[in-house]
Scaffold this active site. Sequence first.
Site: not given
Length: 315
Positions: A16, A98-99, A123, A203, A252
Amino acid sequence: MVISMAKKIALLFAGQGAQVVGMGKDLAEQFPVAADLFRQADETLGRKLTDVAWNGPLEELTKTSNCQPALFVHGLACLSALREVAGDFLIGGAAGLSLGELTAHAAAETFDFQNGLQLVQKRGSFMDEACAATVGGMAAMIGADENAVRQLADDEDVDVANMNSPGQIVISGELGKVEAAVAVAKEHGIRRATMLNVAGAYHSRLMQSAYKKLGAALLEVQMQLPQFPVISNVTGREVTTLPEIRQTLQDQVTSTVRWVDCMERLVALGCDLFIELGPGGVLAGLLKRSRKDVDVLSVSDSESVRACAERLSSA
């Protein structure tokens, strides 16, 4: 420079923040396999994700519930187009920021495209909800020692969100506390501290509601072990069991993204050609800061697909 096919390839998938309006449009125009993925995405989600990705506006695309599925589809469209031009090639491992870790799992066939996309949509929505329910922020610490940033985070009651590259660490938490940390960063020996333009505290502990909802959603997704190593953001190591895959993907959203460790693990697995799949070239830039000895290519559109395929086929 000529690339030998003896190179061991690692795939990197964007996270992202990399999104740009128009991403994937020319891929779909020039590669039927890419067009099919975007068509499937609209059908699977029951809405015109493609229209948002290709036409914007940027404010709409930047919403977590839009940019995460758009980046997921775009990363896999880049890979499918590259395979169409270059043929099949051996993949030594994959990681995503991440994503992007979910995109890496889809590429490795841990779950299929439709199930993966639905999971990513959930998500993104869960994280949007967590952002709306909290007042969070993030800041980049530049020229920073990890121990110094961790001490700063402890002092100001915020979390370490991303270990992006040597000297670039991101903190995350309640907006006022992150702003306070930025104000005193130089006192901790940190060269520069900059607030990031983000919707919330990714996060960090402020994503706890998303953590709980994502855990339940992950249990519903049919999975198998990946076809090649996929490195977890949380551990910096490849995942080896289905329970571990589910747990690390859940962890995560509230844990530190250990991106430097992920890159080092791929190098340790023998990968020496890295292909970034997604817009922006951010991951290639981060890798070059820490590992100047590896080859990195970025693929985001039809021109870069063909350039990468040409490099792969050179002997």
